[in-house]
Enzyme design. Structure first.
Site, PDB file in Angstrom:
ATOM      1  N   ASP A  43      21.601 -64.733  35.483  1.00  0.00           N
ATOM      2  CA  ASP A  43      23.007 -64.154  34.701  1.00  0.00           C
ATOM      3  C   ASP A  43      24.023 -64.151  35.459  1.00  0.00           C
ATOM      4  O   ASP A  43      23.737 -63.683  36.872  1.00  0.00           O
ATOM      5  CB  ASP A  43      22.505 -62.976  34.170  1.00  0.00           C
ATOM      6  CG  ASP A  43      23.329 -62.508  32.994  1.00  0.00           C
ATOM      7  OD1 ASP A  43      24.197 -63.503  32.354  1.00  0.00           O
ATOM      8  OD2 ASP A  43      23.244 -61.199  32.567  1.00  0.00           O
ATOM      9  N   ASN A  91      22.393 -69.324  23.177  1.00  0.00           N
ATOM     10  CA  ASN A  91      23.687 -69.743  23.866  1.00  0.00           C
ATOM     11  C   ASN A  91      24.464 -70.834  23.099  1.00  0.00           C
ATOM     12  O   ASN A  91      25.791 -71.253  23.433  1.00  0.00           O
ATOM     13  CB  ASN A  91      23.188 -70.378  25.115  1.00  0.00           C
ATOM     14  CG  ASN A  91      22.854 -69.382  26.354  1.00  0.00           C
ATOM     15  OD1 ASN A  91      21.925 -69.654  27.257  1.00  0.00           O
ATOM     16  ND2 ASN A  91      23.481 -68.173  25.976  1.00  0.00           N
TER      17      ASN A  91
HETATM   18  C1  FPP Z   1      24.182 -67.183  32.579  1.00  0.00           C
HETATM   19  O1  FPP Z   1      25.472 -66.979  32.908  1.00  0.00           O
HETATM   20  C2  FPP Z   1      23.694 -68.402  32.832  1.00  0.00           C
HETATM   21  C3  FPP Z   1      23.366 -69.594  32.242  1.00  0.00           C
HETATM   22  C4  FPP Z   1      23.686 -69.520  30.472  1.00  0.00           C
HETATM   23  C5  FPP Z   1      22.930 -70.943  32.377  1.00  0.00           C
HETATM   24  C6  FPP Z   1      22.990 -71.304  33.946  1.00  0.00           C
HETATM   25  C7  FPP Z   1      22.306 -72.395  33.992  1.00  0.00           C
HETATM   26  C8  FPP Z   1      22.369 -72.891  35.254  1.00  0.00           C
HETATM   27  C9  FPP Z   1      22.794 -72.551  36.443  1.00  0.00           C
HETATM   28  C10 FPP Z   1      21.696 -74.168  35.495  1.00  0.00           C
HETATM   29  C11 FPP Z   1      20.594 -74.566  34.751  1.00  0.00           C
HETATM   30  C12 FPP Z   1      20.193 -76.260  35.551  1.00  0.00           C
HETATM   31  C13 FPP Z   1      19.537 -77.021  34.875  1.00  0.00           C
HETATM   32  C14 FPP Z   1      18.992 -78.367  35.637  1.00  0.00           C
HETATM   33  C15 FPP Z   1      19.169 -76.920  33.292  1.00  0.00           C
HETATM   34  P1  FPP Z   1      26.618 -66.576  31.968  1.00  0.00           P
HETATM   35  O2  FPP Z   1      27.162 -67.663  31.438  1.00  0.00           O
HETATM   36  O3  FPP Z   1      25.801 -65.917  30.782  1.00  0.00           O
HETATM   37  O4  FPP Z   1      27.330 -65.413  32.698  1.00  0.00           O
HETATM   38  P2  FPP Z   1      28.140 -63.915  32.014  1.00  0.00           P
HETATM   39  O5  FPP Z   1      27.064 -63.447  31.410  1.00  0.00           O
HETATM   40  O6  FPP Z   1      28.693 -63.512  33.470  1.00  0.00           O
HETATM   41  O7  FPP Z   1      29.093 -64.895  31.195  1.00  0.00           O
END
Ligand code: FPP
Length: 263
Positions: A43, A91
């Site tokens: 996250d 998401n």
């Molecule tokens: C959360 O950060 C992260 C995600 C929703 C996705 C993260 C995915 C990857 C790093 C790579 C996945 C790789 C593969 C190969 C499928 P957020 O966007 O929720 O952060 P925030 O809470 O600060 O908005």
């Protein structure tokens, strides 16, 4: 031939990267029992980007580097299974551009990391509903599965289009179908049976669950499987999550005593 040469080169570079100090740290962590399965809620990518005045996708790009770093660290330690929460069923509510970017990550990861994952003997899987994912994303996942299916090392699972309640509902639906068709008798319903109908059927339950970025909740992630897991939270955002922090989580895990409800 070219593939073998590539593999050797990757191995050589990886070997050179492991310092004496790094090897000692790993050896010391390996003295106590390691978690067999580590699950991570990655996250904070969006907030990491915002803090730097960058678009949210820049946070996911940086987060991919952490995926690589932690996969290497877990594999070097000898962890059996690493599961990364990459895209939840919730998401889909994100802006279209961001969803498109995230759906392209498996293809990118395939291009950049497949050779190393193969050379590390890692098996790649997906946990989640295939239905609803774009064909190009599914295609990359199929290629990953196919190319790593003979591997016998760490199981790296990406939870994609994953929601734990939906997983449990699907498991119950399939159990009911199998009972109706006579494949299952009604008196066999127990924890282990339910476990066999989940996406994680052949994985041990996570011993340790890590969540980055300061949120202290489970967010519909592996609700059944996390029943007895040790939970570890950090304020650090996923792109900044280092190998050392991962080791710290493992060390804290090793200091805790797991009693499974006993005294
Ligand atoms: C959360 O950060 C992260 C995600 C929703 C996705 C993260 C995915 C990857 C790093 C790579 C996945 C790789 C593969 C190969 C499928 P957020 O966007 O929720 O952060 P925030 O809470 O600060 O908005």
């Amino acid at each position: 031939m070219i593939r073998a040469l590539k593999k050797w080169l990757i191995g050589y570079k990886e070997e050179a990267r492991q310092t004496e100090e790094g090897r000692e740290r790993i050896a010391s962590l390996q003295k106590a029992p390691l978690p067999r399965h580590v699950a991570i809620i990655m996250d904070g990518n969006g907030r990491w980007a915002k803090k730097r005045g960058l678009p949210r996708v820049a946070g996911h790009r940086a987060g991919m580097k952490t995926v690589r770093r932690i996969t290497r660290a877990a594999d070097d330690l000898g962890i059996e299974a690493l599961t990364l929460y990459s895209f939840s069923t919730e998401n889909w509510k994100r802006p279209k551009d961001e969803v498109n970017y995230l759906m392209g990550l498996p293809e990118e990861f395939l291009r950049t990391d497949l050779d190393e994952l193969v050379s590390r003997n890692i098996r790649v899987r997906m946990l989640g509903e295939e239905e609803g994912l774009p064909e190009h994303t599914l295609d990359a996942i199929r290629k990953f599965k196919e190319a790593t299916k003979e591997n016998t090392g760490m199981i790296l699972s990406f939870a994609l289009n994953y929601g734990s309640r939906a997983e449990i509902i699907h498991a119950i639906e399939r159990i009911i179908d199998d009972m109706k068709s006579g494949k299952l008798s009604k008196d066999v319903l127990d924890e282990s049976l339910i476990g066999q109908y989940l996406y994680t059927a052949d994985l041990p339950d996570p011993d340790l669950m890590i969540r980055t970025s300061g949120e202290v909740r489970i967010s519909n992630f592996m609700l059944w499987q996390l029943a007895y897991s040790e939970l570890w939270f950090t304020d650090v955002q996923w792109p900044d999550f280092s190998k050392e922090m991962f080791y710290q989580a493992i060390e804290d895990f090793q200091r805790r005593s797991r009693r499974y409800g006993a005294v």
